[in-house]
Every structure is written in C-alpha cells, then in structure tokens.
Design an enzyme around this catalytic site. Structure first.
Site, PDB file in Angstrom:
ATOM      1  N   THR A   1     -12.987  38.711  32.143  1.00 17.38           N
ATOM      2  CA  THR A   1     -13.591  38.211  33.387  1.00 17.38           C
ATOM      3  C   THR A   1     -12.527  37.919  34.443  1.00 17.38           C
ATOM      4  O   THR A   1     -11.389  37.623  34.094  1.00 17.38           O
ATOM      5  CB  THR A   1     -14.314  36.898  33.017  1.00 17.38           C
ATOM      6  OG1 THR A   1     -15.406  37.249  32.197  1.00 17.38           O
ATOM      7  CG2 THR A   1     -14.787  36.098  34.202  1.00 17.38           C
TER       8      THR A   1
ATOM      9  N   ARG B   1     -28.749  38.830  28.195  1.00 15.31           N
ATOM     10  CA  ARG B   1     -27.882  37.645  28.074  1.00 15.31           C
ATOM     11  C   ARG B   1     -27.114  37.379  29.389  1.00 15.31           C
ATOM     12  O   ARG B   1     -26.563  38.276  30.000  1.00 15.31           O
ATOM     13  CB  ARG B   1     -26.899  37.873  26.927  1.00 15.31           C
ATOM     14  CG  ARG B   1     -25.904  36.731  26.707  1.00 15.31           C
ATOM     15  CD  ARG B   1     -24.571  36.997  27.358  1.00 15.31           C
ATOM     16  NE  ARG B   1     -23.583  35.996  26.987  1.00 15.31           N
ATOM     17  CZ  ARG B   1     -22.414  35.827  27.583  1.00 15.31           C
ATOM     18  NH1 ARG B   1     -22.081  36.595  28.583  1.00 15.31           N
ATOM     19  NH2 ARG B   1     -21.575  34.910  27.172  1.00 15.31           N
ATOM     20  N   VAL B   2     -27.089  36.137  29.796  1.00 18.11           N
ATOM     21  CA  VAL B   2     -26.301  35.711  30.951  1.00 18.11           C
ATOM     22  C   VAL B   2     -25.305  34.665  30.459  1.00 18.11           C
ATOM     23  O   VAL B   2     -25.668  33.764  29.696  1.00 18.11           O
ATOM     24  CB  VAL B   2     -27.211  35.103  32.051  1.00 18.11           C
ATOM     25  CG1 VAL B   2     -26.374  34.500  33.175  1.00 18.11           C
ATOM     26  CG2 VAL B   2     -28.152  36.171  32.605  1.00 18.11           C
TER      27      VAL B   2
ATOM     28  N   THR C   1     -13.021  31.353  31.995  1.00 16.58           N
ATOM     29  CA  THR C   1     -13.131  32.623  31.286  1.00 16.58           C
ATOM     30  C   THR C   1     -13.085  32.332  29.804  1.00 16.58           C
ATOM     31  O   THR C   1     -12.231  31.583  29.336  1.00 16.58           O
ATOM     32  CB  THR C   1     -12.012  33.600  31.675  1.00 16.58           C
ATOM     33  OG1 THR C   1     -12.060  34.710  30.763  1.00 16.58           O
ATOM     34  CG2 THR C   1     -10.621  32.983  31.609  1.00 16.58           C
TER      35      THR C   1
ATOM     36  N   TRP D   1     -15.671  32.353  25.962  1.00 17.31           N
ATOM     37  CA  TRP D   1     -16.941  32.549  25.278  1.00 17.31           C
ATOM     38  C   TRP D   1     -17.987  31.704  26.004  1.00 17.31           C
ATOM     39  O   TRP D   1     -18.077  30.484  25.804  1.00 17.31           O
ATOM     40  CB  TRP D   1     -16.778  32.131  23.811  1.00 17.31           C
ATOM     41  CG  TRP D   1     -17.840  32.619  22.914  1.00 17.31           C
ATOM     42  CD1 TRP D   1     -19.104  33.007  23.240  1.00 17.31           C
ATOM     43  CD2 TRP D   1     -17.730  32.785  21.496  1.00 17.31           C
ATOM     44  NE1 TRP D   1     -19.787  33.398  22.135  1.00 17.31           N
ATOM     45  CE2 TRP D   1     -18.971  33.272  21.043  1.00 17.31           C
ATOM     46  CE3 TRP D   1     -16.701  32.549  20.581  1.00 17.31           C
ATOM     47  CZ2 TRP D   1     -19.212  33.528  19.701  1.00 17.31           C
ATOM     48  CZ3 TRP D   1     -16.949  32.801  19.244  1.00 17.31           C
ATOM     49  CH2 TRP D   1     -18.188  33.296  18.811  1.00 17.31           C
TER      50      TRP D   1
HETATM   51  N1  ASP Z   1     -17.199  33.924  30.222  1.00 14.27           N
HETATM   52  C1  ASP Z   1     -17.686  35.275  30.279  1.00 14.27           C
HETATM   53  C2  ASP Z   1     -19.076  35.319  29.694  1.00 14.27           C
HETATM   54  O1  ASP Z   1     -19.311  34.647  28.698  1.00 14.27           O
HETATM   55  C3  ASP Z   1     -16.835  36.236  29.532  1.00 14.27           C
HETATM   56  C4  ASP Z   1     -15.395  36.195  29.907  1.00 14.27           C
HETATM   57  O2  ASP Z   1     -14.880  35.203  30.384  1.00 14.27           O
HETATM   58  O3  ASP Z   1     -14.754  37.225  29.741  1.00 14.27           O
HETATM   59  O4  ASP Z   1     -19.896  36.044  30.180  1.00 14.27           O
END
Ligand code: ASP
Length: 341
Positions: A205, A233-234, A255, A257
C-alpha cells in the site's frame, strides 16, 4: 452594502487572517513543511536484490519530491499528499493503482482515502476497478460531494461525473502481482499459512502525510488491498480513523494487515492519544502499531507527523518502504532498519 455588512466582512477577513497565521494546533503560518511517504510495510525479503532496492528507492524519492515541491510552493498539505500518492499509484512497483494486487477472482479492486486535518473533511472510495488514480477520486468525494465514502459502481459513476480518468481494468494488470495471486491460490489449495514469510503478498500500500507552511496536516492512503481477498473485502485504508486520519495535531497513514487496523481504529487511536492525552507522537504510534496490533496477531507499519513536525515511522515487519523530509529539509529514503524505537 450597509456599514454593518462591511464591518462583518472586515471581521471575517481578520478572522481568516488569524486562522491562517495560527492554526488550532498552535502552529504558525511560517511552519517549516514536513513530508513523509510510505510504499507499504510487508514481508520484504531481506535479501531483496540491490538493483531492485535501487529501483524502489528511486521511485520513493520521486514521489517524495513531488509532494515536497508542493509544500515548498506554499500549497496545502492535502495537495502534497495527493501529488505524492499519484506518483506511487502510477508506478507498478507498489500495491496501488497500476501494480495493485489481485482479488481471489483475479480482479483489481482498489481503495483510497484522504483527510484534511485543518477542516476534518474526508473523502474515500472502496472497491473501484476502473479509476486510474483512486486518490484523486477520494479527494473529489471530499471536496465535490456531500458524502465521505463511495463504493464500487457508484463511486465510478461519480468519477465520470467529475471527469476523473477511467481506464480499462487491464491497465492494472502486472505479471508480478499475477504471480503472487497464483502462489496464494496454490497455498489456499494446500491449506498452508497465508502469511508466507518469503513474499510480500499482503502489503505494498502507499500513503503520505504532510505538514504545510500554514501548520496544517493531511493524510492519504491508496491500496489494492490484500492479495487473494474475497467477497468485496475492504481494508483499513479507506476507513477514516483506521488506516487514514488527520486532525489539527496529528496525521497518519497505515500499511499492514488491515483487519487489525480496523479493529484497533489505529489511526484515530494514535492521533487521539497525541492530541487529547498529550502523549508524544512516537510513544503513541509505537504502542498501537508495535504492541496492540501484534498482540492481536496483526502486523504492519505506519507513517505519522504532528503539528510540530515530529515524525514517527513504526513497523514490525522486516521492512517498510518509506521516505521523508523533516524540519531540517534533508531527504531520506529507507527500506529496512529498526521500526521499533
Ligand atoms: N492495509 C492494506 C489493507 O489491508 C494492505 C496494505 O497495507 O498493504 O487493505
């Protein structure tokens, strides 16, 4: 216009001048600007080739300069955040815009958000598949609609109405992300652990936080989400307060999980500790990102800046793509290192 009208106009002008000189955070109009960006935390191989490190660092440097130039020109933090994120969205090395990860069904569904700390205005989009720069659409939601979060086809209809560039979904396809999905699908079939330590499957991200000359803060985040995500999924990125938040005293882009950032309302939690409980930025950020989230089983990182220009960049993965220009005006780009101090 009668005298009273003139008087109230003059008063309003004085008020605006005062607001410009002194923000609610106590910052002055001659605040030294600060810019911080990330290109994702993740399970980045410690043995990432030098060549690849150089490519990613150069891309981060370009995005940093794009955002910082906006701040140096005296423009608002929200403009700098958009400028930096657009560069990263256009670069296939990051999981946002071109280079976004694939869903379980082999599509790209992107999320983005922006928040202006000066006004507490916010805009976000989720599950868009045709918008070249989702951060641009998030900004339009903030400034041109009466809503905060638009999803899917409705968000894209709004994009059309705003003449925001739409592209064929094939624009987002990259071999690297496709291979990641195939690997994840094989792991699904074999029922192996999702978080494979040898891939950057989950993260990548992009985000930016900025402090402008007027002492105002802004934060933005853009992502393809997580590889192999299911059922619309969001994640946390477009959820104001979870992956993205800014107020008068603190701005954060996360950024990691996303489910864990949502459950801890990570960005709002940290910024409230800073602005309401007067914890230092780094203490609050370390506690939430590197203690609360891992205690629940999550991982990731974040970038933050406060109204005094202090920066925090905690992460608990082996690396986090990041770049910043602090109060000293010096540019830095890093991938690995210690995110726990
Ligand atoms: N936080 C983002 C999500 O869960 C993924 C990421 O940071 O790469 O959609």
């Amino acid at each position: 216009m009668n005298g009273k009208g003139h008087g109230s106009k003059a008063l309003a002008a004085v008020g605006m001048l005062a607001a410009a000189l002194w923000s609610g955070s106590g910052a002055r109009a001659d605040t030294v600007p600060v810019m911080v960006i990330h290109g994702g935390a993740g399970v980045i191989k410690a043995d990432m080739s030098i060549e690849r490190q150089q490519i990613v660092k150069a891309a981060l440097g370009r995005a940093l300069q794009a955002g910082y130039a906006v701040l140096k020109a005296g423009q608002p933090a929200k403009d700098a955040v958009v400028a930096a994120i657009q560069v990263l969205e256009d670069d296939p090395n990051f999981n946002a815009g071109k280079g976004a990860v694939f869903t379980h069904d082999g599509h790209n569904e992107m999320d983005a958000a922006i928040m202006d700390g000066a006004t507490l205005q916010a805009g976000a989009v989720a599950g868009v598949s045709h918008v070249r720069n989702p951060i641009t659409l998030a900004r339009a939601v903030m400034e041109q609609s009466k809503h905060v979060l638009l999803i899917g086809a409705g968000a894209e209809a709004f994009a059309q109405s705003q003449k925001i560039p739409l592209v064929d979904p094939s624009y987002f396809w990259t071999q690297h992300r496709w291979d990641q999905l195939q690997k994840a699908l094989k792991e699904d079939a074999a029922h192996t652990q999702h978080a494979d330590e040898t891939t950057d499957r989950h993260f990548g991200t992009v985000g930016a936080v900025a402090l402008d000359h007027a002492g105002h803060l802004a934060a933005g985040t853009s992502t393809g989400g997580m590889t192999d995500k299911l059922w619309g999924r969001v994640g946390d990125s477009p959820l104001i307060g979870a992956g993205t938040y800014a107020n008068a005293g603190c701005a954060m882009s996360g950024t990691g999980w996303g489910e864990f950032y949502i459950r801890t309302v990570a960005a709002h939690e940290i910024c409230m500790r800073v602005t309401a409980m007067h914890e230092t930025l780094n203490h609050a950020a370390q506690d939430v990102i590197n203690r609360e989230i891992p205690a629940l089983g999550g991982d990731g990182g974040a970038i933050l800046v406060d109204a005094q220009g202090n920066i925090a960049m905690p992460f608990n993965t082996s690396g986090m793509y990041r770049a910043w220009v602090g109060r000293d005006g010096v540019s830095h780009v890093e991938i690995f290192g210690n995110g726990k101090t």
